[in-house]
Design a protein around this motif. Structure first.
Motif, PDB file in Angstrom:
ATOM      1  N   ILE A 811     -10.304   4.756   5.173  1.00  0.00           N
ATOM      2  CA  ILE A 811      -9.844   3.555   5.867  1.00  0.00           C
ATOM      3  C   ILE A 811      -8.586   3.130   5.137  1.00  0.00           C
ATOM      4  O   ILE A 811      -8.639   2.682   3.980  1.00  0.00           O
ATOM      5  CB  ILE A 811     -10.899   2.440   5.866  1.00  0.00           C
ATOM      6  CG1 ILE A 811     -12.123   2.873   6.694  1.00  0.00           C
ATOM      7  CG2 ILE A 811     -10.320   1.173   6.482  1.00  0.00           C
ATOM      8  CD1 ILE A 811     -13.131   3.681   5.940  1.00  0.00           C
ATOM      9  N   ARG A 812      -7.442   3.305   5.791  1.00  0.00           N
ATOM     10  CA  ARG A 812      -6.162   3.221   5.095  1.00  0.00           C
ATOM     11  C   ARG A 812      -5.299   2.114   5.665  1.00  0.00           C
ATOM     12  O   ARG A 812      -5.289   1.874   6.871  1.00  0.00           O
ATOM     13  CB  ARG A 812      -5.436   4.562   5.232  1.00  0.00           C
ATOM     14  CG  ARG A 812      -4.360   4.814   4.186  1.00  0.00           C
ATOM     15  CD  ARG A 812      -3.808   6.204   4.326  1.00  0.00           C
ATOM     16  NE  ARG A 812      -2.934   6.344   5.477  1.00  0.00           N
ATOM     17  CZ  ARG A 812      -2.843   7.433   6.229  1.00  0.00           C
ATOM     18  NH1 ARG A 812      -3.589   8.493   5.957  1.00  0.00           N
ATOM     19  NH2 ARG A 812      -2.006   7.464   7.255  1.00  0.00           N
ATOM     20  N   ALA A 813      -4.575   1.452   4.765  1.00  0.00           N
ATOM     21  CA  ALA A 813      -3.571   0.471   5.163  1.00  0.00           C
ATOM     22  C   ALA A 813      -2.212   0.997   4.729  1.00  0.00           C
ATOM     23  O   ALA A 813      -1.950   1.131   3.526  1.00  0.00           O
ATOM     24  CB  ALA A 813      -3.858  -0.888   4.522  1.00  0.00           C
ATOM     25  N   ASP A 814      -1.380   1.334   5.692  1.00  0.00           N
ATOM     26  CA  ASP A 814      -0.019   1.788   5.408  1.00  0.00           C
ATOM     27  C   ASP A 814       0.936   0.608   5.540  1.00  0.00           C
ATOM     28  O   ASP A 814       0.749  -0.252   6.405  1.00  0.00           O
ATOM     29  CB  ASP A 814       0.413   2.888   6.380  1.00  0.00           C
ATOM     30  CG  ASP A 814      -0.370   4.172   6.174  1.00  0.00           C
ATOM     31  OD1 ASP A 814      -1.091   4.255   5.157  1.00  0.00           O
ATOM     32  OD2 ASP A 814      -0.266   5.073   7.017  1.00  0.00           O
ATOM     33  N   GLU A 815       1.943   0.585   4.695  1.00  0.00           N
ATOM     34  CA  GLU A 815       2.917  -0.510   4.757  1.00  0.00           C
ATOM     35  C   GLU A 815       4.114  -0.096   5.595  1.00  0.00           C
ATOM     36  O   GLU A 815       4.609   1.032   5.496  1.00  0.00           O
ATOM     37  CB  GLU A 815       3.370  -0.914   3.356  1.00  0.00           C
ATOM     38  CG  GLU A 815       4.322  -2.103   3.377  1.00  0.00           C
ATOM     39  CD  GLU A 815       4.471  -2.761   2.014  1.00  0.00           C
ATOM     40  OE1 GLU A 815       4.946  -3.904   1.970  1.00  0.00           O
ATOM     41  OE2 GLU A 815       4.105  -2.135   1.013  1.00  0.00           O
ATOM     42  N   LEU A 816       4.575  -1.023   6.405  1.00  0.00           N
ATOM     43  CA  LEU A 816       5.747  -0.792   7.248  1.00  0.00           C
ATOM     44  C   LEU A 816       6.892  -1.643   6.717  1.00  0.00           C
ATOM     45  O   LEU A 816       6.830  -2.866   6.726  1.00  0.00           O
ATOM     46  CB  LEU A 816       5.439  -1.168   8.696  1.00  0.00           C
ATOM     47  CG  LEU A 816       6.452  -0.741   9.761  1.00  0.00           C
ATOM     48  CD1 LEU A 816       6.551   0.774   9.807  1.00  0.00           C
ATOM     49  CD2 LEU A 816       6.038  -1.280  11.122  1.00  0.00           C
ATOM     50  N   THR A 817       7.941  -0.988   6.211  1.00  0.00           N
ATOM     51  CA  THR A 817       9.097  -1.682   5.642  1.00  0.00           C
ATOM     52  C   THR A 817      10.366  -1.137   6.264  1.00  0.00           C
ATOM     53  O   THR A 817      10.688   0.042   6.089  1.00  0.00           O
ATOM     54  CB  THR A 817       9.153  -1.509   4.113  1.00  0.00           C
ATOM     55  OG1 THR A 817       7.901  -1.908   3.539  1.00  0.00           O
ATOM     56  CG2 THR A 817      10.278  -2.338   3.517  1.00  0.00           C
ATOM     57  N   ASN A 818      11.062  -1.968   7.016  1.00  0.00           N
ATOM     58  CA  ASN A 818      12.316  -1.572   7.664  1.00  0.00           C
ATOM     59  C   ASN A 818      12.154  -0.275   8.453  1.00  0.00           C
ATOM     60  O   ASN A 818      13.004   0.613   8.412  1.00  0.00           O
ATOM     61  CB  ASN A 818      13.427  -1.412   6.618  1.00  0.00           C
ATOM     62  CG  ASN A 818      13.748  -2.709   5.909  1.00  0.00           C
ATOM     63  OD1 ASN A 818      13.687  -3.778   6.508  1.00  0.00           O
ATOM     64  ND2 ASN A 818      14.078  -2.625   4.633  1.00  0.00           N
ATOM     65  N   TYR A 824      -0.202   2.274   1.482  1.00  0.00           N
ATOM     66  CA  TYR A 824      -0.333   1.160   0.544  1.00  0.00           C
ATOM     67  C   TYR A 824      -1.664   1.246  -0.207  1.00  0.00           C
ATOM     68  O   TYR A 824      -1.688   1.444  -1.412  1.00  0.00           O
ATOM     69  CB  TYR A 824      -0.207  -0.171   1.285  1.00  0.00           C
ATOM     70  CG  TYR A 824      -0.520  -1.372   0.430  1.00  0.00           C
ATOM     71  CD1 TYR A 824       0.228  -1.644  -0.721  1.00  0.00           C
ATOM     72  CD2 TYR A 824      -1.570  -2.222   0.740  1.00  0.00           C
ATOM     73  CE1 TYR A 824      -0.059  -2.737  -1.529  1.00  0.00           C
ATOM     74  CE2 TYR A 824      -1.862  -3.322  -0.059  1.00  0.00           C
ATOM     75  CZ  TYR A 824      -1.122  -3.571  -1.184  1.00  0.00           C
ATOM     76  OH  TYR A 824      -1.412  -4.646  -1.992  1.00  0.00           O
ATOM     77  N   ARG A 825      -2.753   1.119   0.508  1.00  0.00           N
ATOM     78  CA  ARG A 825      -4.064   1.191  -0.130  1.00  0.00           C
ATOM     79  C   ARG A 825      -5.071   1.810   0.833  1.00  0.00           C
ATOM     80  O   ARG A 825      -4.868   1.810   2.048  1.00  0.00           O
ATOM     81  CB  ARG A 825      -4.557  -0.192  -0.566  1.00  0.00           C
ATOM     82  CG  ARG A 825      -3.812  -0.739  -1.770  1.00  0.00           C
ATOM     83  CD  ARG A 825      -4.530  -1.913  -2.379  1.00  0.00           C
ATOM     84  NE  ARG A 825      -3.883  -2.319  -3.623  1.00  0.00           N
ATOM     85  CZ  ARG A 825      -4.320  -3.287  -4.405  1.00  0.00           C
ATOM     86  NH1 ARG A 825      -5.421  -3.944  -4.097  1.00  0.00           N
ATOM     87  NH2 ARG A 825      -3.675  -3.595  -5.514  1.00  0.00           N
ATOM     88  N   HIS A 826      -6.168   2.326   0.260  1.00  0.00           N
ATOM     89  CA  HIS A 826      -7.219   2.860   1.118  1.00  0.00           C
ATOM     90  C   HIS A 826      -8.572   2.705   0.443  1.00  0.00           C
ATOM     91  O   HIS A 826      -8.672   2.472  -0.758  1.00  0.00           O
ATOM     92  CB  HIS A 826      -6.969   4.334   1.437  1.00  0.00           C
ATOM     93  CG  HIS A 826      -7.229   5.262   0.285  1.00  0.00           C
ATOM     94  ND1 HIS A 826      -6.242   5.637  -0.595  1.00  0.00           N
ATOM     95  CD2 HIS A 826      -8.376   5.863  -0.149  1.00  0.00           C
ATOM     96  CE1 HIS A 826      -6.759   6.435  -1.513  1.00  0.00           C
ATOM     97  NE2 HIS A 826      -8.048   6.588  -1.265  1.00  0.00           N
ATOM     98  N   THR A 827      -9.605   2.803   1.237  1.00  0.00           N
ATOM     99  CA  THR A 827     -10.973   2.889   0.743  1.00  0.00           C
ATOM    100  C   THR A 827     -11.645   4.005   1.525  1.00  0.00           C
ATOM    101  O   THR A 827     -11.129   4.465   2.558  1.00  0.00           O
ATOM    102  CB  THR A 827     -11.720   1.556   0.896  1.00  0.00           C
ATOM    103  OG1 THR A 827     -12.985   1.646   0.247  1.00  0.00           O
ATOM    104  CG2 THR A 827     -11.944   1.205   2.360  1.00  0.00           C
ATOM    105  N   THR A 828     -12.789   4.469   1.062  1.00  0.00           N
ATOM    106  CA  THR A 828     -13.450   5.591   1.715  1.00  0.00           C
ATOM    107  C   THR A 828     -14.800   5.164   2.268  1.00  0.00           C
ATOM    108  O   THR A 828     -15.402   4.181   1.827  1.00  0.00           O
ATOM    109  CB  THR A 828     -13.655   6.772   0.751  1.00  0.00           C
ATOM    110  OG1 THR A 828     -14.429   6.321  -0.370  1.00  0.00           O
ATOM    111  CG2 THR A 828     -12.322   7.312   0.272  1.00  0.00           C
TER     112      THR A 828
END
Length: 842
Positions: A811-818, A824-828
């Protein structure tokens, strides 16, 4: 030949003979009897020694001949073709059954040839091909389907192969890139919103609509006596609105796929509008409105935004929700489908709530003039800012807000904030012998005290940049990676008008007001850019208009920058709009912030890199949207020996008569040379004059007019901002259902130098395969309580998840920059779910 050319049949037979020495050709109608010898000759050209055995009531003799030849086989090229016509006999009467079963049967009808061409011989799907022969009247479609079939497992069960083959056919006749159900449904829905039906009619023409609706029933759960594309669309939206009570999981997945795909947004919106009309959603929301807390996260119909907006407005009016909660609900809506179409309405609500809340706690207790100015700068000016933002967004609101909300904000702002503040401040003004407040720096000291520095300095002087507008600019620049901004109040001169405000910032030792309102600095004229250029040149500073510097080439700016210790940019948006079109003042303030930030960026790097920037103004302003009441005008006019200039907020003259409605100042009291006197209406009062323009005024002594910002920006060579920390957690370490609840916990509050994060959240396999839809969320809470900074995101697993059942997933959180996406971070978690046949392909 009636069905196929001799060469084509020979080619097919040669291909079959690569795997068997004997073939029985069943030609029921005898169409090919006259051409068998010709076909045999073509086969011989391929290097095969073919013997043709014609069956003409001599089955036993043919069988004996074939088996004898096989026993005596002398060459690898020897082949036997048993050719028989008529209907096949019953099994018990078929004396050649052993040859047919043991070595294979060949037929030369169109269906058989197609089946063979498709690589489907002996796969049990001949009836499927025969039922949809018209699909194969196009060679491009044949080639396409053949290529797709080669990618299937050779041991695919007959029923599965039949489904996949029909899916390939459906995609081919619709000319689609994909063959899954959602590809076909999306294409049909797109035609539906365009009031067209060519695609559906094409499926009907080729006999594929029954398969479509069987698939929708089996995969989606959509079952109707008379299924239709329109009916399917309405059913999907009804299921989504009622939280999918009867639908299977793929229906939800494909609905969210359609909603989240920006390229399909127009189609989804049209479908949603039709469905909300069919289902009477608007009337249902009006007759039985759910609590706004429950409605805020709903993202199915456009009409929900209108309902939420009206509910939030009602909550503001009856104080049903605190401002922080209103702001949180607006942030929640900011991630929904149609937020952009209502953005200004939502922001107007947030500003109204903020404004009314601040007025609620407003208490104009002032100990002395310095305390009044600092209290205004630190606290009270935010009321003006909230009011301005409300007016700005309401003026641009896409949805009509309740008139009662605007009336409430206007009344409270004017009667419960502006008037009591002006009256309390007037009492402090009355204590001043001179226009000077100990402890507060005067704008007059700008050139002498504020400007000088070791570093080159960019200065932006923006006409009528009120203190709260400067504070918003400072907050924006503090969010920049490279700038740090501070803001301090400066005391503008009195009367607070442009010519004097601009003049006091120039290098000078003495200033004198002229009878025409102009100002001289040490005898030199100060009005106009040429006059200011000459005075700034004395301290090696260049003066330039905003439009001119923005149109300069980079090389010209570099020359200007390198030749001077400071560059003074004069900017006029707010005052120009305020005097000409007062109702556009809020929009002008917003544009001023944008333009000032833009010019700062022009001097942000390279040969024109300004490590120090000052932004200030000549005066502020009073503004209200409503018409003034009779009591807001002075009943008395100014009188004196000589009146040389008069505006709505000040009078210049000589021998001016003292009156309780005015405060009267001599030039010396204002720090000016000459014998002119100045009279300023007390509090908020205006002088009656011809023409419009009473809503936007300046020249008087209210805090909004005489407290101006000095924004100081310093640019670092390294980033000085950071972003909030966000923890990513899942509700359970084992995923057993089709939905995954992800909690995002924002550890710190968003402040000037601690910025929000824009995250894309989803479920992924170890190899990066997306196993769910993705949700984009902006984590930007300003709530002080950690519990109020928790955000739950619901993800729905897709069909790809079936292949990873029983395996760990991310379960992943990707960061969107420009526009750039990074992890960014994840958990399993472990995926342990019974998928059944939900994801059978169509």
């Amino acid at each position: 030949m009636s069905a196929a050319s001799a060469a084509r049949i020979a080619e097919l037979l040669v291909d079959r003979f690569t795997n068997t020495p004997v073939l029985t050709w069943r030609d029921v109608d005898g169409d090919y009897a006259p051409h068998v010898d010709t076909i045999a000759e073509v086969i011989a050209e391929h290097g095969l020694d073919l013997t043709v055995h014609r069956v003409e009531g001599n089955e036993l003799g043919v069988k004996h001949s074939v088996y004898t030849a096989l026993d005596a086989r002398t060459s690898e090229t020897v082949r036997h073709l048993v050719y028989r016509t008529g209907q096949p006999p019953e099994l018990r009467e078929n004396w050649l059954l052993d040859l047919e079963v043991g070595y294979g049967i060949f037929t030369a009808d169109t269906t058989a040839i197609l089946v063979y061409d498709l690589g489907l011989a002996d796969r049990g799907v001949t009836d499927v091909v025969a039922a949809h022969l018209s699909v194969f009247d196009d060679t491009h479609r044949i080639d396409r389907i053949r290529a797709q079939l080669t990618e299937l497992p050779p041991d695919l069960p007959v029923d599965k192969l039949s489904d996949v083959l029909r899916a390939f056919m459906s995609a081919a006749v619709l000319d689609l890139d994909g063959h899954r159900l959602h590809h076909i449904v999306e294409d049909l829905l797109a035609e539906h919103v365009a009031d067209r039906s060519e695609g559906y009619e094409t499926l009907q023409k080729h006999g594929l609509t029954d398969y479509l609706w069987t698939g929708c029933a089996r995969i989606y759960g959509y079952a109707a006596t008379e299924p239709s594309v329109a009916g399917l669309a309405t059913w999907l939206f009804d299921q989504a609105w009622r939280d999918w009570p009867d639908a299977r999981n793929p229906a939800r997945i494909d609905f969210e796929r359609l909603r989240d795909d920006r390229q399909l947004r127009r189609i989804f919106t049209d479908l949603a509008q039709r469905a909300q009309a069919d289902l009477n959603i608007g009337e249902r929301l009006r007759s039985d409105p759910p609590p706004v807390e429950d409605l805020a996260a709903r993202d199915v119909f456009p009409v929900v935004d209108e309902a939420v907006i009206y509910s939030l407005a009602a909550a503001i009016l009856d104080r049903g929700l605190p401002p922080d909660r209103i702001a949180e609900l607006v942030r929640t809506r900011s991630t929904t489908t149609w937020y952009d179409e209502h953005r200004h309405a939502y922001l107007a609500l947030a500003a109204a709530s903020d404004c009314l809340s601040r007025i609620e706690t407003f208490a104009p207790v002032i100990a002395d003039p310095a305390d009044g100015i600092r209290s205004y700068a630190d606290t009270w000016s935010s009321v003006d800012g909230a009011y301005r933002r409300f007016r700005h967004h309401r003026n641009r609101a896409e949805t009509d807000l309740p008139a009662g909300l605007a009336d409430r904000v206007e009344h409270r702002y004017v009667h419960d904030y502006q008037r009591p503040l002006a009256q309390a401040w007037q009492q402090q003004v009355d204590t001043l012998g001179d226009w000077d407040v100990p402890g507060i720096e005067r704008l007059r000291g700008f050139a002498r005290y504020d400007l000088p520095a070791k570093a080159k300095t960019l200065v932006v002087v923006s006409d009528a940049l009120r203190y709260e507008v400067g504070a918003e600019l400072a907050a924006r620049m503090n969010g920049d990676d490279w700038f740090s901004a501070t803001i301090e109040p400066r005391l503008a001169p009195l009367p607070s008008y442009t010519q004097l405000g601009m003049a006091v910032m120039l290098p000078h030792t003495g200033l004198e007001l002229g009878d025409d309102g102009t100002v001289r600095a040490d005898g030199a004229q100060t009005s106009g850019l040429p006059a200011r250029k000459a005075l700034w040149a004395s301290v090696n500073a260049a003066a330039v208009e905003y439009a001119a510097v923005m149109s300069m080439s980079a090389a010209d700016r570099a020359v200007l920058w390198s030749a001077h210790d400071a560059v003074i940019v004069y900017h006029d948006v707010i005052d120009a709009a305020g005097h000409k079109t007062p109702y556009q003042t809020p929009e002008a303030c917003d544009r001023a912030i944008d333009e000032i930030a833009r010019v700062i960026k022009r001097f942000g790097s390279g040969k024109t890199r300004a490590s120090r920037v000052l932004v200030t103004a000549d005066h502020g302003f009073l503004y209200q949207d409503s018409d003034l009441e009779p009591g807001d005008y002075l009943s008395e006019a100014a009188h004196g020996e000589q009146i040389v200039d008069r505006t709505r907020r000040y009078v210049l003259g000589r021998g001016l008569r003292e009156h309780p409605s005015f405060t009267t100042w001599s030039a010396a009291q204002l720090g000016l040379d000459g014998d002119l006197q100045v009279q300023v209406p007390r509090s908020l009062h205006r002088l009656r004059m011809q023409g419009a323009g009473y809503q936007y005024v300046h020249g008087g002594a209210t805090l909004q007019e005489i407290v101006v910002p000095l924004v100081t920006l310093t640019q670092s060579r390294s980033k000085e901002t950071s972003k909030v920390t966000v923890d990513v957690n899942v509700s359970s370490p084992t995923i057993t259902s089709s939905t995954v609840l992800v909690t995002l916990l924002q550890r710190e509050v968003v402040t000037g130098k601690r910025r929000a994060r824009s995250l894309i959240v989803g479920v992924y396999a170890e190899d990066g395969t997306a196993l769910s839809g993705e949700r984009t969320v902006v984590v930007d809470s300003t709530a002080e309580d950690l519990r109020d900074r928790s955000l739950t995101v619901e993800l729905v697993l897709n069909e790809a998840a079936e292949s990873f059942n029983g395996k760990p997933v991310y379960i992943r959180a990707d960061e969107l920059t420009n526009g750039t996406r990074t992890e960014y971070r994840h958990t399993t978690a472990s995926l342990q779910r019974g998928f059944g046949s939900f994801f059978d392909p169509l």
